[in-house]
Design a protein around this motif. Structure first.
Motif, short mmCIF file in Angstrom:
data_model
loop_
_atom_site.label_atom_id
_atom_site.label_comp_id
_atom_site.label_asym_id
_atom_site.label_seq_id
_atom_site.Cartn_x
_atom_site.Cartn_y
_atom_site.Cartn_z
N PRO A 61 0.81 -1.21 0.00
CA PRO A 61 0.00 0.00 0.00
C PRO A 61 0.85 1.27 0.00
O PRO A 61 2.01 1.24 0.41
CB PRO A 61 -0.80 -0.11 1.30
CG PRO A 61 -0.01 -1.02 2.17
CD PRO A 61 0.76 -1.92 1.28
N ALA A 62 0.25 2.35 -0.46
CA ALA A 62 0.95 3.64 -0.47
C ALA A 62 1.24 4.05 0.97
O ALA A 62 0.52 3.68 1.89
CB ALA A 62 0.07 4.69 -1.16
N GLN A 63 2.32 4.84 1.16
CA GLN A 63 2.70 5.26 2.50
C GLN A 63 2.71 6.78 2.59
O GLN A 63 3.24 7.45 1.70
CB GLN A 63 4.08 4.71 2.84
CG GLN A 63 4.12 3.20 2.85
CD GLN A 63 5.51 2.67 3.13
OE1 GLN A 63 6.20 3.19 4.00
NE2 GLN A 63 5.92 1.66 2.38
N VAL A 64 2.10 7.30 3.66
CA VAL A 64 2.04 8.74 3.89
C VAL A 64 2.31 9.04 5.36
O VAL A 64 2.21 8.16 6.22
CB VAL A 64 0.66 9.33 3.49
CG1 VAL A 64 0.39 9.15 2.01
CG2 VAL A 64 -0.47 8.74 4.32
N ARG A 65 2.66 10.28 5.64
CA ARG A 65 2.83 10.76 7.03
C ARG A 65 1.68 11.72 7.30
O ARG A 65 1.47 12.67 6.55
CB ARG A 65 4.17 11.46 7.21
CG ARG A 65 4.41 11.91 8.63
CD ARG A 65 5.87 12.17 8.90
NE ARG A 65 6.73 11.02 8.71
CZ ARG A 65 6.87 10.00 9.59
NH1 ARG A 65 6.18 10.01 10.71
NH2 ARG A 65 7.69 9.01 9.34
N ALA A 66 0.93 11.49 8.37
CA ALA A 66 -0.27 12.28 8.67
C ALA A 66 0.08 13.62 9.31
O ALA A 66 0.93 13.69 10.19
CB ALA A 66 -1.18 11.50 9.60
N ARG A 67 -0.57 14.68 8.84
CA ARG A 67 -0.56 15.98 9.51
C ARG A 67 -1.68 16.01 10.54
O ARG A 67 -1.50 16.47 11.65
CB ARG A 67 -0.79 17.13 8.52
CG ARG A 67 0.41 17.53 7.71
CD ARG A 67 0.14 18.77 6.86
NE ARG A 67 -0.99 18.60 5.95
CZ ARG A 67 -2.13 19.29 6.01
NH1 ARG A 67 -2.31 20.22 6.90
NH2 ARG A 67 -3.09 19.07 5.15
N SER A 68 -2.88 15.53 10.13
CA SER A 68 -4.06 15.48 11.00
C SER A 68 -4.86 14.23 10.69
O SER A 68 -4.92 13.79 9.54
CB SER A 68 -4.97 16.70 10.77
OG SER A 68 -4.32 17.89 11.07
N ILE A 69 -5.48 13.69 11.73
CA ILE A 69 -6.39 12.56 11.58
C ILE A 69 -7.65 12.89 12.38
O ILE A 69 -7.57 13.30 13.54
CB ILE A 69 -5.78 11.24 12.09
CG1 ILE A 69 -4.58 10.86 11.23
CG2 ILE A 69 -6.84 10.12 12.09
CD1 ILE A 69 -3.87 9.60 11.68
#
Length: 119
Positions: A103-111
Motif C-alpha cells: 500500500p501507499a505510504q504517507v505521514r499524517a498531519r491530521s487525523i
C-alpha cells in the motif's frame, strides 16, 4: 482595575488556541482502519479506502500529528494515538508526500476519528 486591550486579546488567543478545530481543506483520504501498529515513537495505521478490507494506505502518526475525534454535538476534541483502533472510520490529511508502494505510504498531519454512523 482596567484591563488593557492587549491583555484581552492575549487571553482570547490563548482560549482560541486551546479549542481544536477542523483541519483546513478536504481530507486527502478517508476510510476504515484495518490495523494499527504501535512502536515507541510512532503509530502506523493501515487504512482501507476502497471498502474491500484490503490495505490501501499505511499512515505514519507521530508526535507532530494532530489527532481529533468528532463529537456527537458536531464539535471536535483532541485525542491520543491510543484512540485509533481497528474498525475506526478516519479522515486523514497528510504531508503531501506519497510513497508509491502498495500500500501507499504517507505521514499524517491530521487525523479525524469519525463518530460511528457518520460519513
Amino acid at each position: 482595575m482596567t484591563v488593557r486591550p492587549t491583555a484581552r486579546w492575549f487571553a482570547l488567543m490563548l482560549l482560541w488556541g486551546c479549542t481544536p478545530g477542523m483541519p483546513e481543506g478536504a481530507p486527502d483520504l478517508a476510510g476504515v482502519v484495518v490495523a494499527a501498529e504501535r512502536a515507541a515513537e510512532e503509530v502506523r495505521i493501515v487504512v482501507d479506502t476502497s471498502g474491500d478490507r484490503t490495505p490501501d494506505y499505511v499512515v505514519a502518526v507521530d508526535g507532530a500529528t494532530r489527532l481529533l475525534r468528532s463529537e456527537a454535538d458536531g464539535k471536535v476534541a483532541k485525542v491520543s494515538a491510543e484512540a485509533i483502533s481497528e474498525g475506526a472510520r478516519v479522515q486523514v490529511w497528510h504531508t503531501g508526500t506519497v510513497a508509491l508502494s502498495h500500500p501507499a505510504q504517507v505521514r499524517a498531519r491530521s487525523i479525524l476519528l469519525l463518530q460511528p454512523g457518520s460519513r
